[in-house]
Design a protein around this motif. Structure first.
Motif, PDB file in Angstrom:
ATOM      1  N   UNK A  36       3.398  -4.996  18.590  1.00  0.00           N
ATOM      2  CA  UNK A  36       2.817  -6.376  18.560  1.00  0.00           C
ATOM      3  C   UNK A  36       3.906  -7.472  18.795  1.00  0.00           C
ATOM      4  N   UNK A  37       4.433  -7.152  17.091  1.00  0.00           N
ATOM      5  CA  UNK A  37       5.150  -8.196  16.586  1.00  0.00           C
ATOM      6  C   UNK A  37       6.239  -8.434  17.983  1.00  0.00           C
ATOM      7  N   UNK A  38       6.502  -7.694  18.289  1.00  0.00           N
ATOM      8  CA  UNK A  38       7.268  -8.897  19.646  1.00  0.00           C
ATOM      9  C   UNK A  38       7.096  -8.984  20.872  1.00  0.00           C
ATOM     10  N   UNK A  39       5.626  -9.078  20.817  1.00  0.00           N
ATOM     11  CA  UNK A  39       5.213 -10.217  22.029  1.00  0.00           C
ATOM     12  C   UNK A  39       5.060 -11.009  22.240  1.00  0.00           C
ATOM     13  N   UNK A  40       6.899 -12.320  22.285  1.00  0.00           N
ATOM     14  CA  UNK A  40       6.507 -13.479  21.695  1.00  0.00           C
ATOM     15  C   UNK A  40       7.877 -13.586  22.699  1.00  0.00           C
ATOM     16  N   UNK A  41       8.350 -15.305  22.839  1.00  0.00           N
ATOM     17  CA  UNK A  41       9.741 -15.418  23.222  1.00  0.00           C
ATOM     18  C   UNK A  41      10.189 -15.212  22.327  1.00  0.00           C
ATOM     19  N   UNK A  42      11.931 -15.227  22.413  1.00  0.00           N
ATOM     20  CA  UNK A  42      12.594 -15.633  21.588  1.00  0.00           C
ATOM     21  C   UNK A  42      14.038 -15.894  21.733  1.00  0.00           C
ATOM     22  N   UNK A  43      14.722 -16.475  20.909  1.00  0.00           N
ATOM     23  CA  UNK A  43      16.253 -17.517  21.089  1.00  0.00           C
ATOM     24  C   UNK A  43      17.040 -16.953  20.697  1.00  0.00           C
ATOM     25  N   UNK A  44      17.975 -16.485  21.043  1.00  0.00           N
ATOM     26  CA  UNK A  44      19.185 -16.813  20.261  1.00  0.00           C
ATOM     27  C   UNK A  44      20.071 -18.333  20.743  1.00  0.00           C
ATOM     28  N   UNK A  45      20.485 -18.654  19.139  1.00  0.00           N
ATOM     29  CA  UNK A  45      21.036 -20.319  19.252  1.00  0.00           C
ATOM     30  C   UNK A  45      22.389 -19.576  19.030  1.00  0.00           C
ATOM     31  N   UNK A  46      23.073 -19.452  20.185  1.00  0.00           N
ATOM     32  CA  UNK A  46      24.537 -19.219  20.308  1.00  0.00           C
ATOM     33  C   UNK A  46      25.577 -20.394  19.866  1.00  0.00           C
ATOM     34  N   UNK A  47      26.636 -20.573  20.574  1.00  0.00           N
ATOM     35  CA  UNK A  47      27.720 -21.703  19.995  1.00  0.00           C
ATOM     36  C   UNK A  47      27.346 -22.501  21.705  1.00  0.00           C
ATOM     37  N   UNK A  48      28.195 -23.319  21.677  1.00  0.00           N
ATOM     38  CA  UNK A  48      28.109 -24.356  23.666  1.00  0.00           C
ATOM     39  C   UNK A  48      27.010 -23.990  24.434  1.00  0.00           C
ATOM     40  N   UNK A  49      27.830 -22.530  25.257  1.00  0.00           N
ATOM     41  CA  UNK A  49      27.304 -22.434  26.439  1.00  0.00           C
ATOM     42  C   UNK A  49      26.566 -20.859  26.166  1.00  0.00           C
ATOM     43  N   UNK A  50      26.442 -19.973  25.050  1.00  0.00           N
ATOM     44  CA  UNK A  50      26.347 -18.990  25.094  1.00  0.00           C
ATOM     45  C   UNK A  50      24.458 -19.103  24.478  1.00  0.00           C
ATOM     46  N   UNK A  51      23.312 -19.573  24.870  1.00  0.00           N
ATOM     47  CA  UNK A  51      22.867 -19.518  24.055  1.00  0.00           C
ATOM     48  C   UNK A  51      21.421 -18.933  25.735  1.00  0.00           C
ATOM     49  N   UNK A  52      20.721 -17.852  24.819  1.00  0.00           N
ATOM     50  CA  UNK A  52      19.747 -16.695  25.662  1.00  0.00           C
ATOM     51  C   UNK A  52      18.512 -16.697  25.380  1.00  0.00           C
ATOM     52  N   UNK A  53      17.529 -16.059  25.885  1.00  0.00           N
ATOM     53  CA  UNK A  53      15.892 -15.665  25.807  1.00  0.00           C
ATOM     54  C   UNK A  53      15.537 -14.650  25.998  1.00  0.00           C
ATOM     55  N   UNK A  54      14.577 -14.302  25.808  1.00  0.00           N
ATOM     56  CA  UNK A  54      13.912 -12.660  26.400  1.00  0.00           C
ATOM     57  C   UNK A  54      12.527 -13.434  25.780  1.00  0.00           C
ATOM     58  N   UNK A  55      11.817 -12.841  26.380  1.00  0.00           N
ATOM     59  CA  UNK A  55      10.096 -12.771  26.323  1.00  0.00           C
ATOM     60  C   UNK A  55       9.303 -11.731  26.606  1.00  0.00           C
ATOM     61  N   UNK A  56       8.837 -10.820  25.578  1.00  0.00           N
ATOM     62  CA  UNK A  56       8.478  -9.550  25.642  1.00  0.00           C
ATOM     63  C   UNK A  56       6.795 -10.004  25.764  1.00  0.00           C
ATOM     64  N   UNK A  57       6.353  -9.363  26.685  1.00  0.00           N
ATOM     65  CA  UNK A  57       4.546  -8.715  26.848  1.00  0.00           C
ATOM     66  C   UNK A  57       4.117  -7.202  26.949  1.00  0.00           C
ATOM     67  N   UNK A  58       3.117  -7.193  26.776  1.00  0.00           N
ATOM     68  CA  UNK A  58       2.511  -5.704  26.519  1.00  0.00           C
ATOM     69  C   UNK A  58       2.893  -5.144  26.964  1.00  0.00           C
ATOM     70  N   UNK A  59       3.763  -4.963  28.568  1.00  0.00           N
ATOM     71  CA  UNK A  59       4.492  -4.038  29.738  1.00  0.00           C
ATOM     72  C   UNK A  59       5.946  -4.217  30.286  1.00  0.00           C
ATOM     73  N   UNK A  60       5.893  -5.400  29.636  1.00  0.00           N
ATOM     74  CA  UNK A  60       7.611  -5.474  30.437  1.00  0.00           C
ATOM     75  C   UNK A  60       8.279  -6.627  29.234  1.00  0.00           C
ATOM     76  N   UNK A  61       9.517  -6.550  29.272  1.00  0.00           N
ATOM     77  CA  UNK A  61      10.428  -7.811  29.323  1.00  0.00           C
ATOM     78  C   UNK A  61      10.926  -8.329  30.049  1.00  0.00           C
ATOM     79  N   UNK A  62      11.551  -9.765  29.945  1.00  0.00           N
ATOM     80  CA  UNK A  62      12.622 -10.289  30.960  1.00  0.00           C
ATOM     81  C   UNK A  62      13.316 -11.528  30.178  1.00  0.00           C
TER      82      UNK A  62
END
Length: 153
Positions: A36-62
């Motif tokens: 449950x602690x992972x079920x959220x959208x998470x962000x990588x705040x990198x430098x310049x254009x090196x930025x990313x996201x990952x979203x977890x729900x109960x059954x998958x990640x994207x």
């Protein structure tokens, strides 16, 4: 007379070892879904254009990188790929082993599409730390975001 005491002692030791092995087996149990602690959208705040996201729900990640829109000066999410049919194993102290089958969005293929991938992550309320060279992801983006421009959909 010493035989009954020996047999009772042997039975007690055997029972103790059996109970210990049962406890260890339960600690290594795989659970369906994500913690449950992972079920959220998470962000990588990198430098310049090196930025990313990952979203977890109960059954998958994207997840994927962000694209940059020069007109607005903001970032937008690129089409994501990830893992489906997730399961996890608790390793203790907020550390989890997560496993799932890799998938990609329609019209594209990732390198290991359809293969099982397993990785280790430390998840707290504020941060995800991926082991094996990945970065730390946090709950808030430190950059401006917009919806994906309609010309790119």
């Amino acid at each position: 007379m010493s035989k009954p005491y020996f047999l009772i002692g042997l039975a007690a030791v055997s029972f103790g070892l059996a109970a210990t092995s049962l406890t260890n087996a339960q600690a290594a149990t795989w659970h369906k879904g994500t913690p449950k602690v992972m079920r959220h959208t998470w962000y990588y705040n990198g430098k310049a254009d090196n930025k990313a996201y990952i979203t977890y729900n109960k059954t998958k990640s994207i997840g994927n990188l962000f694209g940059y829109d020069t007109d607005s000066g903001s970032y937008y999410r690129l089409p994501g790929y990830g893992l489906k049919k997730l399961k996890y194993q608790s390793l203790g102290k907020h550390v989890y082993r997560v496993s799932g089958i890799q998938y990609s969005p329609k019209g594209s293929t990732v390198q290991f599409d359809g293969q099982r991938m397993t990785y280790k992550v430390k998840a707290t309320k504020k941060q995800l730390h991926f082991y094996k060279g990945y970065h730390n992801y946090v709950r808030k983006a430190s950059f401006a975001t917009i919806k994906t421009p309609s010309a790119l959909k």
